[in-house]
Every structure is written in C-alpha cells, then in structure tokens.
Design a protein around this motif. Structure first.
Motif, PDB file in Angstrom:
ATOM      1  N   ARG A   1       0.834  -1.198   0.000  1.00  0.00           N
ATOM      2  CA  ARG A   1       0.000   0.000   0.000  1.00  0.00           C
ATOM      3  C   ARG A   1       0.873   1.256   0.000  1.00  0.00           C
ATOM      4  O   ARG A   1       0.544   2.235  -0.641  1.00  0.00           O
TER       5      ARG A   1
ATOM      6  N   TRP B   1       6.105 -10.811   3.110  1.00  0.00           N
ATOM      7  CA  TRP B   1       5.533 -10.031   4.214  1.00  0.00           C
ATOM      8  C   TRP B   1       4.146  -9.476   3.859  1.00  0.00           C
ATOM      9  O   TRP B   1       3.198  -9.615   4.624  1.00  0.00           O
ATOM     10  N   ILE B   2       4.047  -8.896   2.708  1.00  0.00           N
ATOM     11  CA  ILE B   2       2.756  -8.290   2.326  1.00  0.00           C
ATOM     12  C   ILE B   2       1.738  -9.332   1.876  1.00  0.00           C
ATOM     13  O   ILE B   2       0.567  -9.018   1.714  1.00  0.00           O
ATOM     14  N   LYS B   3       2.196 -10.561   1.690  1.00  0.00           N
ATOM     15  CA  LYS B   3       1.249 -11.625   1.325  1.00  0.00           C
ATOM     16  C   LYS B   3       0.819 -12.431   2.548  1.00  0.00           C
ATOM     17  O   LYS B   3       0.058 -13.393   2.412  1.00  0.00           O
ATOM     18  N   THR B   4       1.312 -12.072   3.734  1.00  0.00           N
ATOM     19  CA  THR B   4       0.822 -12.744   4.941  1.00  0.00           C
ATOM     20  C   THR B   4      -0.030 -11.818   5.807  1.00  0.00           C
ATOM     21  O   THR B   4      -0.552 -12.242   6.826  1.00  0.00           O
ATOM     22  N   ASN B   5      -0.149 -10.560   5.423  1.00  0.00           N
ATOM     23  CA  ASN B   5      -1.013  -9.683   6.228  1.00  0.00           C
ATOM     24  C   ASN B   5      -2.090  -8.993   5.399  1.00  0.00           C
ATOM     25  O   ASN B   5      -2.743  -8.065   5.870  1.00  0.00           O
ATOM     26  N   GLY B   6      -2.263  -9.463   4.191  1.00  0.00           N
ATOM     27  CA  GLY B   6      -3.374  -8.967   3.378  1.00  0.00           C
ATOM     28  C   GLY B   6      -3.131  -7.620   2.723  1.00  0.00           C
ATOM     29  O   GLY B   6      -4.063  -7.029   2.191  1.00  0.00           O
TER      30      GLY B   6
ATOM     31  N   ALA C   1      -0.782  -6.937   0.212  1.00  0.00           N
ATOM     32  CA  ALA C   1      -0.387  -6.971  -1.209  1.00  0.00           C
ATOM     33  C   ALA C   1      -1.607  -6.602  -2.047  1.00  0.00           C
ATOM     34  O   ALA C   1      -2.691  -7.124  -1.824  1.00  0.00           O
TER      35      ALA C   1
ATOM     36  N   PHE D   1      -3.610  -6.917  -5.161  1.00  0.00           N
ATOM     37  CA  PHE D   1      -3.898  -7.643  -6.392  1.00  0.00           C
ATOM     38  C   PHE D   1      -4.839  -6.780  -7.235  1.00  0.00           C
ATOM     39  O   PHE D   1      -5.370  -5.784  -6.748  1.00  0.00           O
TER      40      PHE D   1
ATOM     41  N   LEU E   1      -7.859  -7.188  -8.109  1.00  0.00           N
ATOM     42  CA  LEU E   1      -9.191  -7.054  -7.535  1.00  0.00           C
ATOM     43  C   LEU E   1      -9.197  -6.122  -6.311  1.00  0.00           C
ATOM     44  O   LEU E   1     -10.249  -5.630  -5.918  1.00  0.00           O
ATOM     45  N   ASP E   2      -8.031  -5.898  -5.728  1.00  0.00           N
ATOM     46  CA  ASP E   2      -7.959  -5.065  -4.513  1.00  0.00           C
ATOM     47  C   ASP E   2      -7.721  -3.598  -4.830  1.00  0.00           C
ATOM     48  O   ASP E   2      -7.821  -2.730  -3.963  1.00  0.00           O
TER      49      ASP E   2
ATOM     50  N   GLU F   1      -8.197   0.085  -5.984  1.00  0.00           N
ATOM     51  CA  GLU F   1      -9.347   0.984  -6.012  1.00  0.00           C
ATOM     52  C   GLU F   1      -8.863   2.330  -6.499  1.00  0.00           C
ATOM     53  O   GLU F   1      -7.770   2.749  -6.122  1.00  0.00           O
TER      54      GLU F   1
END
Ligand code: FES
Ligand code: FES
Lengths: 158, 698
Positions: free
Chosen positions: B13, B185-190, B192, B194, B196-197, B199
C-alpha cells in the motif's frame, strides 16, 4: 444511510448494505478491507475465510446480516504486526507464491492451531482441505503449520 | 521531501502511494530500473509481472548484487508499461530472468561504478582507492564513506562507463542464495494489492454477461429486473476483442461488486450464436482421431526415412495419446480497472502483457499508444491467461461508455466458461525398435494451433510441434518425422503454463517408455542410450541417484520422464504403490531441474513444486468439456482442484553448471503426467494414453 454495524478487527463500521449481500463483499467493497479474497463465491476454495466470533467462516456464503453483532476478524486484524505464529511461520518458510489464497489459508490455519496445538499431517490435511491453492504451495503450508505449532508451544512455555 | 514513512520496507500500500505521486519522488534515476533518493533509499522497478513465479524477487536480487546494496532495504515497484524503456514486458515463456539477466547485471554494475566515480570526484581521490558495499562508497586508505543518497545527484550526471567487468559467479553474495522473498511479508497480512484489490476514486463496478457459446452477438436483452436491483446504475451492451473476433456481452454497472453480480443474474439476453451451437468434446476428438488416421499433415521435422522402415518392419508400435482442453483457473478471477478520459485511458489490473494491451487498446480506441497507460498490480496467478487483451479492452470500452472509472469483475463462472483455453491435442506415435534402440520414430499431432488465432496465418506446421521433446534425441534417432495435421475449431485457444510442452511432453515421454519396454530396456537406461548430450546425461545420473531408481522394490512402480522447454530441462521420477484397499497412490516425486545460471534456488524449488501440483490436476482431474457449444464445468465444485491431502512428498534438486540461464516458471510441469503414467504402467502393466484419468480407478 447506514443500516448495519459490523465489528471488524475491533473497529465499528457503519455500513449501508443490502442484508442479502455476502459478508465478503461488505468487507471488501463497503469496509474497504481488501485482504479477504474472492475465489469462487460458492464455498469451494476458502480464499474468503474470516473469523466470526472466533470460528472460521466462508464469508462468500455468509450473509452480512448474520454478521451483525458478531466479532469479525480478517487477515488485517489477525495480529498487531504480522506476527501471529502462523504468519511468522509462513514468512520463515516463504510459503506464498502468487499469495492470493493465503489470507484464507492463514485464517484457517490459525483456527486449526487454536483448537489443536499439535496437529499431525492428517489433522492438517483435514482442516486445510477446504482451502485451494492453485499455485500448489501445499507442502509448504503443511510444513509451516508444524513450525507455527512449535512456535506457539514455545511462547506458551516460556 | 517525502515523509520517511513512505519508504518502509515493501509494503504494497505504501508502494501504491508512492506510485500515485510523481515518479520524481523515487529519487534520481540512474537507469530505468534503479532510482535512489537523497537519503539513500533505493527503488527498483520490476519491468515484469509478479504472479507467484518470483520476478519481484529475481529482478532486485540480480540488480542488488552488482549495485552493492542490501536487498532487504530496497523498495520494489512495478514499472508501468513502457517497452521503449524496458524492452519486452510480456511476462510469459518463463523469460524474465533468461532474457534480462545479463542486461540487469550490467545495469547494476554501471550504476555502482557511477556512484563510486562520484565519490572519488567529491573526495578528489583515485577511483581505484574506492569501493562500494551495502549502499555506501568507501575510501579504502582513509576509511571515509558516503551513502548512495549523498552521491546519486552527482553520479546521474556522469557518462555511464563502458566495458565494466562483471563479478565472477563465485563472488556472488546474493545471486544463487535462497534469500527470503520480498513479497512474502505483504502476502501474509493482506496488504499486497492484487488487481481485484485496487481501487481508484469514484470507481464503479461492472459484471458482464457474455455469450456462453464463446462467440457471437447480443440479439436483444431485457434489463428491467436488473435495473431494479439496489445499487445498479446502468446496463449497457459491450464488446471485447478476442484475437481477431469480438465477443459481445451486456454489462451491469453498480456501486458494489455484489450489486453488479446480482444485476447480471437478473438479465435476460437473447444471443445470436450462429456457427457455435452444437460443438461437443466427443465430436472434436472424433474428428481429431479421424484426421490422424487419414492425413499426413505438414512436415515439421524430418530426417532419414522412417516410412521405409515402417513398411519393412516386422513389428511396429502405433498408438494414440490424447490430452484435454484446459482452463487456467487462476486463483484470482480476471478483473480490470479502466479510466477513460477522452484523450487517454488508464488501466490497472493483474496484467502479464502491458505491451500487447497498449498495442491493442490504442488501435481499438483510436488513441496514441502512449495514451494507453498500463499499471500492473500483483497477480493472483496468471499461467498465461492474463497475458491477453480481452479483459482490459472490455474494461476500457465500459469506462468510455459510462464516462467513469470502472472495475470489471469476472465471476469464477465467467472465468471458467469463457476461454481462451489450452487446446486439446491428439498424437499418433509410431516407432520401430532394432537391436534394442530406436530405428524409426514418427509423431503426428492434431490440435488447434494457437498461432492461428494470433496471426490468422495458416499453412505452416505448428511451430511448437516438438516443444517439450529433448533436442538431443535428434542426434541419435536417425529416422524421424514430426508432422502437424492442421485442425480447427471455433474455440479460442491460447498458451497455458508450459504451452504445448504440457501436452507434447505426455505423448513423447510416454511413447519413449513404450519404446524402451519394446526394446526390453530399463526406461532410464534407454533414455541414456539415446542421449549423447553431456548435460542431460548428468541430469539422468542425478535423477537415478536421488530417487534410488536402481534399488526399487517389488510392489513399487517407478516412472521417469524428461522434457525441455524455455531453455531448461527437467526430469522427474514418480513412485507409486497400492493402498491396502488396492487403489494406486503416489508415494513420492523427485525432480531435477537444469536451468543453467540461476538466481534464487528456493524460488526454483517452489516453482517446480507448484508445477507438479498443477501437473497433477491436469493429469488426473481437469478437462474442459464442451457440450452444445458451451463449456460445461463452471466452478471448483466440478472442476476439482488438487487439495492439500492429494499432494505427495516432492523433492527438488537443481543442477549447478556454467550454462546460460533458462526458464523456471514452466519447465517443471510437462514431465509430471508421463512420469506418473509410466510409473503406473511399471506397477500395474496398464498403459494410460488419455488424460485426464481417474487415479482411483486404475
Ligand atoms: S470465495 Fe468463498 S470459498 Fe471461495
Ligand atoms: S499462492 Fe497462488 S493460489 Fe496459493
């Protein structure tokens, strides 16, 4: 106008949602928490798993109205600093490839380890069979859950 | 000056925020890949997509080696589509490392030398007395140092030096090491992001009902029920380009994904699907079989005279192998954001092919190419499907029509039933054995040629007719021919992880096994006999050693297969046995990868593990079935994915040598199915020539 209050990760969200809307889309589009993923929409893949009153649920088939008054935890709220034993084990073993399934994998694994602090391979297979990983990271998931169990035990002991 | 917080380690982010602001804020550009700001923070641009295969790791790991910076401290950002700056950005063909590594090493080293020169100039000392390490330049005699941030402005003004000596492999500190991935790291706390994410402000959501028969036009539609759904804003007819054809659909635009999806369900559309109505899988394969019987096809490769040998041989093997159409089934269904703004369109999404999107959308929408701005997010899987232009094109068409930014979300059902698919293939293999070796070898293949969709050019044999087959066989099999029997259907087809190697491999390597048995030879030994290439010989030795091939016991079946694609060779041995209930189970898989020069052994192992799991699904579960012109299976309930309890132990080994870099993301897939079916033959005497097959019923 807001018609519904959700408690997500200990925060109140006042949302204007169609009561029929699956919790998944309320979390993602209305609360803006994008860590929980859409994979199938029909309870087949586990990408959307969140905790509702401490149990793992598939948010794609849970109506948002059912979540009102309950405590919802998503991947963003699983730990303070990405340091739940499951997250730490995932990091140490470098489990994710594309990573898309892993919010759900981690949320499922966290419930497994709470209920069964020392799972066997068969226990892991049972508990995790509802989570698909198209990249095929399954062997690492198994390994990481064992490691997380160890880490959890160590913290508990000392 | 930016707040320091923006530069915390690889938080997606944060990276997004950086991306949203002016590129200057990354600091000074030393080259297209490397920016350094005045506080010394290094930003590396990944010119390729990250879909799990590890480009986001490999590109910085290569650059940081020669640049002399700590990998854990670099910030990685996806470059926008700009092939003038970055060269080919299509992430496909397992090509990121093998096509770019030499250039990246050189760019890292050049930037480092410029920084050292800048320090020498500042101190007014000899450059040869200075060296770089950990993001600093040191003056050896005095111990003085500068961090890169203090030098970058000066360094950027220098002429990039030529002819820099690159490090020897033995001096590498990062390359070749199993370093932890920067995106974990960013793929274990949501966090990252993608596709679909992603905005963007004021974004709406769209769901599109497309013709279930894979082609055709909208005759009429009734949107009255859809428009009554809460949150639905608009309903419009849309189209998207699928190669040289268009597919029409009806888009429901709403203020949430759910509302759009509900609206779509409420639509009533009448389709004009002329030409596509009665297509069925049975009929397709019947036609293939017929054409392999009666036609010779186009010659792809010919040496010696196999025909004469076949004519005179007392015994000839003549068998048919069959592989199904496959669906990519990325975990993240297709989606794309577009924001059309009159003189330009900006696109964000899980994208493998920014270059092609720029080409295609600019042409379709009559915009200059540079006015199609393409941003790559993380991809929740790609496998070739996201190297396409249909879904971004459709998003752009919708955004233009509604004059607002929009995210088009494909449901799993859309994703599964809309294609393009990996083509189903059939192979007729003929062979003669003489004195324990292959005397004649002939393969005829029938199946759709992906190139026909792409270029419309026909009349040439499929250029991938032998993809997967080990080239050194050409040296020892004197009489050989490979023919492509052209075969068409209206089903759109495209590349799927490892492309034709994924089906060719099954035919070629199963047939090699059949020939070995005909010759009365051990299958591993038979392959060795026909292989003068030292590199493959070594791989065979390794396979034999790690798998215990020679010490196999009774009641165990062992099977081997070795294939080559995208400049890498992979051999696999599968071991099977029977459960107490008599069912065949997979006990173990050994894989040996020879990809030459490599970056991160742990990523390679992960890719081979993942390829084997995907190969397992393709071998025992997956086929896209067509009935009445529609793809039948539309979700995971019937298109069953392998799950954690289906996965045998897998051991992966990597060959160490001085060869050029080969591909990593795909070559691990093709050998799995034939190694498995060869093992099953070894155990049961049953030869499987058609995929998928039901493991429980062997
Ligand atoms: S998205 Fe909920 S189980 Fe697949
Ligand atoms: S890591 Fe890609 S789907 Fe699991």
């Amino acid at each position: 106008m807001a018609n519904l209050t959700l408690n997500i990760n200990n925060k109140e969200y006042r949302l204007d949602a169609d009561p029929q809307m699956p919790l998944l889309w309320a979390i993602r589009d209305l609360a803006g928490l994008k860590g929980t993923k859409y994979g199938c929409g029909v309870a087949q893949c586990g990408a959307c798993v969140v905790h509702m009153d401490s149990e793992a649920v598939r948010s794609c088939v849970t109506r948002v109205s059912r979540a009102a008054g309950k405590k919802i935890v998503t991947i963003e709220g699983l730990s303070e600093n990405n340091n739940h034993p499951v997250q730490q084990a995932w990091q140490q073993i470098d489990v994710p490839q594309c990573g898309y399934c892993h919010s759900g994998q981690i949320m499922s694994a966290a419930v497994l380890l709470r209920d069964n602090p020392n799972p066997s391979d068969a226990d892991i297979d049972d508990a995790m069979a509802g989570n698909i990983c198209r990249c095929g990271t399954y062997l690492r998931i198994r390994k990481a859950i064992h490691l997380a169990a160890e880490m959890q035990q160590k913290t508990a002991n000392g | 000056m930016l707040a320091l917080g923006y530069f915390w380690k690889a938080d997606a982010r944060e990276a997004e925020i950086i991306k949203a602001i002016d590129a200057d804020d990354f600091g000074v550009e030393l080259n297209a890949w490397v920016h350094i700001n005045t506080s010394g923070k290094v930003t590396i641009f990944s010119h390729r997509a990250e879909m799990g295969q590890g480009a986001y790791q490999a590109i910085p790991q290569i650059l940081a080696e020669e640049l002399e910076v700590n990998l854990s401290e670099v910030n990685v950002v996806f470059a926008k589509g700009d092939n003038k700056k970055y060269g080919n950005q299509v992430t496909g063909g397992s090509s990121t490392v093998r096509t770019a590594y030499k250039n990246l090493l050189k760019l890292g080293a050049t930037a480092r030398e410029m920084l050292i020169q800048a320090a020498a100039n500042k101190w007014n000392v000899l450059k040869t007395d200075c060296y770089a390490e950990g993001g600093h330049v040191y003056h050896r005699p005095s111990g003085k140092k500068f961090h890169y941030g203090e030098l970058v402005t000066e360094a950027a003004k220098l002429e990039p030096p030529k002819g820099i000596l690159l490090k020897k492999r033995t001096d590498y500190k990062l390359i070749g090491k199993p370093l932890p991935r920067l995106d974990t790291w960013i793929k274990t706390n949501g966090t990252a992001v993608f596709g679909l994410d992603k905005e963007i402000p004021d974004m709406l959501y769209a769901a599109v009902e497309r013709n279930p028969r894979l082609r055709g036009k909208v005759k009429s539609f009734d949107d009255s029920a859809a428009r009554r759904i809460r949150g639905v804003k608009d309903v419009i007819k849309v189209k998207m380009g699928v190669f040289s054809t268009y597919r029409e659909g009806v888009a429901v635009i709403a203020d949430s994904t759910w509302a759009a999806m509900q609206g779509k369900k409420a639509l009533k559309v009448v389709w004009d699907d002329s030409g596509f109505e009665h297509l069925s899988t049975d009929e397709i394969y019947k036609r293939m079989r017929e054409s392999l019987k009666t036609k010779e096809g186009l010659v792809f490769k010919k040496q010696g005279d196999p025909a004469i040998i076949f004519k005179n041989a007392a015994k000839k093997l003549d068998v048919i192998y069959e592989t199904p159409y496959q669906y990519h089934a990325c975990m993240e269904p297709l989606n794309c954001i577009a924001h059309y703004q009159g003189d330009k369109v900006e696109i964000w999404g899980p994208i493998q092919a920014p270059d092609w999107i720029q080409d295609f959308v600019s042409k379709e929408m009559n915009l200059p190419r540079e006015k199609v701005i393409v941003n790559m997010t993380f991809l929740g899987g790609g496998f070739g499907r996201k190297a396409f232009m249909d879904y971004p094109h459709e998003a752009a068409v919708i955004s233009k029509a509604i004059n607002a930014p929009v995210q088009v979300v494909w449901s799993r059902e859309d994703d599964a039933t809309q294609g393009p698919y990996r083509p189903g293939m059939m192979y007729r293999c003929e062979g003669v054995i003489k004195n324990g070796a292959i005397d004649a070898f002939k393969v005829k293949l029938a199946g759709q040629n992906n190139d026909h969709w792409r270029s419309g050019k026909k009349g040439e044999p499929n250029r991938s007719s032998s993809e997967g087959f080990l080239k050194p066989y050409y040296d020892t099999i004197k009489n050989l021919s490979i023919n492509d029997v052209p075969f068409e259907t209206p089903i759109p087809t495209m590349w799927w992880r490892s492309v034709y190697a994924s089906t060719n491999g099954f035919a070629y390597e199963s047939f090699m096994d059949e020939l070995a048995l005909e010759a009365g030879k051990d299958p591993l030994e038979f392959r060795r006999m026909h292989m003068q290439d030292e590199r493959v010989q070594k791989l065979i030795d390794k396979l034999e050693e790690v798998s215990g091939w020679k010490n196999r016991k009774q009641n165990e079946g062992y099977g081997v297969a070795i294939t080559e694609c995208f400049e890498s060779t992979v051999g696999q041995i599968v071991k099977v046995s029977r459960n107490t209930d008599g069912k065949v189970k997979i006990d173990h898989v050994w894989a040996v990868m020879d990809c030459g020069w490599y970056v991160n052994p742990d990523t390679i192992k992960a890719q081979v593990e993942g390829s084997i799991v995907m190969g397992l699904g393709a071998a025992v579960n997956h086929q896209v079935t067509f009935k009445d012109g529609k793809a039948v299976d539309n979700n995971f309930s019937t298109y069953q994915m392998p799950r954690i309890n289906d996965i045998p132990p897998i051991e992966v080994y990597i060959m160490d040598n001085e060869e050029e870099a080969g591909g990593v993301g795909e070559p691990g897939l093709p050998p799995f199915a034939p190694a498995l079916t060869n093992a099953i033959y070894d155990l049961t005497g049953k030869r499987i020539r058609k995929l998928p097959f039901n493991l429980a019923e062997v």
